[in-house]
Design an enzyme around this catalytic site. Structure first.
Site, PDB file in Angstrom:
ATOM      1  N   TYR A   9     -29.830  80.001  11.182  1.00  0.00           N
ATOM      2  CA  TYR A   9     -28.691  80.442  10.374  1.00  0.00           C
ATOM      3  C   TYR A   9     -27.637  81.099  11.256  1.00  0.00           C
ATOM      4  O   TYR A   9     -27.134  82.170  10.976  1.00  0.00           O
ATOM      5  CB  TYR A   9     -29.173  81.393   9.273  1.00  0.00           C
ATOM      6  CG  TYR A   9     -28.190  81.562   8.124  1.00  0.00           C
ATOM      7  CD1 TYR A   9     -27.722  80.460   7.424  1.00  0.00           C
ATOM      8  CD2 TYR A   9     -27.765  82.826   7.744  1.00  0.00           C
ATOM      9  CE1 TYR A   9     -26.840  80.610   6.372  1.00  0.00           C
ATOM     10  CE2 TYR A   9     -26.880  82.995   6.687  1.00  0.00           C
ATOM     11  CZ  TYR A   9     -26.416  81.875   6.006  1.00  0.00           C
ATOM     12  OH  TYR A   9     -25.535  82.037   4.952  1.00  0.00           O
ATOM     13  N   LYS A 100     -28.063  68.474  20.527  1.00  0.00           N
ATOM     14  CA  LYS A 100     -28.030  67.402  21.529  1.00  0.00           C
ATOM     15  C   LYS A 100     -29.163  67.514  22.535  1.00  0.00           C
ATOM     16  O   LYS A 100     -29.677  66.510  23.032  1.00  0.00           O
ATOM     17  CB  LYS A 100     -26.691  67.329  22.254  1.00  0.00           C
ATOM     18  CG  LYS A 100     -26.337  68.506  23.155  1.00  0.00           C
ATOM     19  CD  LYS A 100     -25.627  69.588  22.410  1.00  0.00           C
ATOM     20  CE  LYS A 100     -25.167  70.735  23.269  1.00  0.00           C
ATOM     21  NZ  LYS A 100     -24.473  71.758  22.460  1.00  0.00           N
ATOM     22  N   VAL A 127     -23.113  64.978  19.016  1.00  0.00           N
ATOM     23  CA  VAL A 127     -22.097  64.528  19.968  1.00  0.00           C
ATOM     24  C   VAL A 127     -20.733  64.591  19.291  1.00  0.00           C
ATOM     25  O   VAL A 127     -20.534  64.005  18.229  1.00  0.00           O
ATOM     26  CB  VAL A 127     -22.354  63.086  20.453  1.00  0.00           C
ATOM     27  CG1 VAL A 127     -21.277  62.652  21.446  1.00  0.00           C
ATOM     28  CG2 VAL A 127     -23.738  62.953  21.063  1.00  0.00           C
ATOM     29  N   GLY A 182     -15.828  83.720  23.197  1.00  0.00           N
ATOM     30  CA  GLY A 182     -16.931  83.033  22.529  1.00  0.00           C
ATOM     31  C   GLY A 182     -16.957  81.534  22.728  1.00  0.00           C
ATOM     32  O   GLY A 182     -17.784  80.837  22.139  1.00  0.00           O
ATOM     33  N   GLU A 185     -20.944  80.443  26.802  1.00  0.00           N
ATOM     34  CA  GLU A 185     -22.122  81.300  26.703  1.00  0.00           C
ATOM     35  C   GLU A 185     -22.147  82.309  27.852  1.00  0.00           C
ATOM     36  O   GLU A 185     -21.471  82.146  28.868  1.00  0.00           O
ATOM     37  CB  GLU A 185     -23.394  80.451  26.753  1.00  0.00           C
ATOM     38  CG  GLU A 185     -23.505  79.404  25.653  1.00  0.00           C
ATOM     39  CD  GLU A 185     -23.741  79.993  24.289  1.00  0.00           C
ATOM     40  OE1 GLU A 185     -24.200  81.162  24.216  1.00  0.00           O
ATOM     41  OE2 GLU A 185     -23.456  79.311  23.299  1.00  0.00           O
ATOM     42  N   ASP A 196     -24.407  69.597  29.516  1.00  0.00           N
ATOM     43  CA  ASP A 196     -24.157  69.304  28.112  1.00  0.00           C
ATOM     44  C   ASP A 196     -23.505  67.928  27.953  1.00  0.00           C
ATOM     45  O   ASP A 196     -23.934  67.110  27.129  1.00  0.00           O
ATOM     46  CB  ASP A 196     -23.258  70.397  27.526  1.00  0.00           C
ATOM     47  CG  ASP A 196     -22.886  70.155  26.079  1.00  0.00           C
ATOM     48  OD1 ASP A 196     -23.708  70.467  25.205  1.00  0.00           O
ATOM     49  OD2 ASP A 196     -21.782  69.642  25.817  1.00  0.00           O
ATOM     50  N   LYS A 200     -24.923  64.252  26.138  1.00  0.00           N
ATOM     51  CA  LYS A 200     -24.158  63.547  25.112  1.00  0.00           C
ATOM     52  C   LYS A 200     -23.835  62.112  25.513  1.00  0.00           C
ATOM     53  O   LYS A 200     -23.956  61.195  24.693  1.00  0.00           O
ATOM     54  CB  LYS A 200     -22.872  64.333  24.822  1.00  0.00           C
ATOM     55  CG  LYS A 200     -23.140  65.666  24.123  1.00  0.00           C
ATOM     56  CD  LYS A 200     -21.885  66.502  24.002  1.00  0.00           C
ATOM     57  CE  LYS A 200     -22.157  67.815  23.285  1.00  0.00           C
ATOM     58  NZ  LYS A 200     -20.964  68.704  23.242  1.00  0.00           N
TER      59      LYS A 200
END
Length: 406
Positions: A9, A100, A127, A182, A185, A196, A200
């Site tokens: 959440y 992903k 993606v 933000g 990270e 990342d 993808k």
């Protein structure tokens, strides 16, 4: 009524809950029955949240609940996401994920379990965030032979590179801002080192080939070595620098890689700014098209998750043909790829002379105030470039280039 559960959440999970509640009438009209979130799995408590009464910290509350037929995974990472998703599929529940890392590492197995159990494992949001690239590849381009995909697939790196381009800022300063806002990270390695984007483009390549493209076979470079001087040269070349995931498909030959690319202002990816994503797809019939939109964000990503939830609801008693098989797709060596190369050198005459000869320089750039020079090479393979670079002293930096002929 379709009863669903959300695992995780955070930003995306909360967005999915909000989307289901906000658009419940539209959803019911489309799928022919109501869709309701019955449980939300999270270790945290959310006092005062509209979904407070739905929160549980026990996966068994979802796994063992026979009323829940659809599970959404927005936890991120592979542990415990993999264990929970696999268990849900084995229980005969449909699963939708935005993760992903999970799809890249375990998608082959999870797709097969879904087929065996006659349920579905969908991952549109894994993606491109809110961009429907997976569904478009699967249905919108049916009958096409896809020959190439080149995409800006990570909003964090594109935000950093855009700021460097517009402001002449240095990488470290913009990264710090991205973390504060933000967009990045606390540990930004997955974004800035290209991991990342690698996952993808491997997923997209697997969808095109129908076979498993292992992300560990994808040559990957990040953006941490790009500096403001690179962008000064880019301006002179009427170009910009983007981190791209690129895949070429030629029969059984598949090349997949991730690297910074110098793109001219005639390239459609040149205009993709900030946290947005852009994906250029080439086919033998359609020519060149580009999908563009929000690559992340609470509601754009939730919209992609919701579309998958509705697709699963429409096929609640059957498995939709989708994904790829366990057959491994060989990835051709990165050294066979062909590019131009933008090469920065120390300003001495010997380095420039060697570079002009070895790289068959098409252009030489000297900028005021710099004690260095740069060249743009003729097109050549990675293997040839590396061989010739070994004969050129004092190379400071190299970026692959896709520039116009002007």
């Amino acid at each position: 009524m379709i009863k669903a559960a959300i695992m995780g959440y955070g930003t995306v999970g909360a967005g999915v809950y909000e989307a289901v509640v906000t658009n419940q009438k539209v959803i019911a009209a489309e799928i022919g029955e109501a869709l309701e979130v019955k449980r939300i799995l999270d270790l945290r408590k959310f006092p005062g949240d509209p979904a407070e009464q739905l929160i549980t910290d026990k996966f068994s509350d979802i796994e063992e609940d026979e009323e829940i037929s659809l599970v959404v995974e927005t936890m991120g990472g592979t542990t415990p996401a993999y264990e929970f998703v696999k268990a849900a599929l084995l229980k005969g529940k449909h699963v939708v994920t935005s993760n992903k890392a999970l799809v890249a590492a375990h998608g082959t197995e999870l797709l097969q379990i879904a087929r065996d159990k006659k349920v579905n494992f969908f991952f549109e949001a894994a993606v491109g965030g809110g961009i429907p690239v997976i569904r478009t590849l699967g249905t919108g381009y049916q009958g096409q032979v896809i020959t190439e995909i080149t995409g800006i697939l990570n909003g964090t790196t594109n935000y950093i590179l855009t700021r460097m381009d517009r402001e002449g800022a240095e990488f470290g300063d913009v990264l710090a801002d991205a973390q504060r806002l933000g967009y990045a990270e606390r540990n930004p390695e997955a974004d800035i080192e290209g991991h990342d984007t690698c996952r993808k483009i491997a997923i997209l390549s697997s969808l095109v080939t129908g076979k498993e493209v292992n992300f560990e076979d994808v040559y990957t470079e990040g953006i941490s070595k790009i500096d403001s001087t690179d962008f000064r040269y880019a301006l002179e070349l009427k170009a910009s620098i983007k981190l791209v995931g690129a895949a070429q498909f030629a029969g059984n030959q598949v090349t997949v890689s991730v690297f910074p690319l110098l793109v001219s202002d005639e390239n459609p990816l040149y205009a993709v700014q900030g946290v947005y994503n852009g994906i250029v797809i080439k086919g033998n019939l359609l020519g060149t098209t580009m999908l563009y939109g929000s690559g992340a964000g609470k509601l754009p990503t939730a919209s992609a998750v919701l579309a998958d939830m509705m697709e699963a609801a429409k096929h609640k008693n059957e498995n939709v043909r989708f994904g790829w098989t366990a057959e491994k797709q060989a990835v051709t060596s990165h050294e066979s790829e062909k590019h131009r190369y933008f090469v920065r050198l120390s300003g001495d005459a010997a380095s420039l002379a060697a570079a002009k000869e070895q790289f068959e320089a098409e252009r030489v750039i000297q900028l005021p105030g710099l004690e260095e020079v740069a060249i743009v090479s003729a097109p050549m393979t990675e293997f040839t470039y590396r061989e010739r670079a070994a004969k050129v002293p004092n190379i400071l930096a190299m970026i692959r280039a896709e520039l116009s002929e002007r």
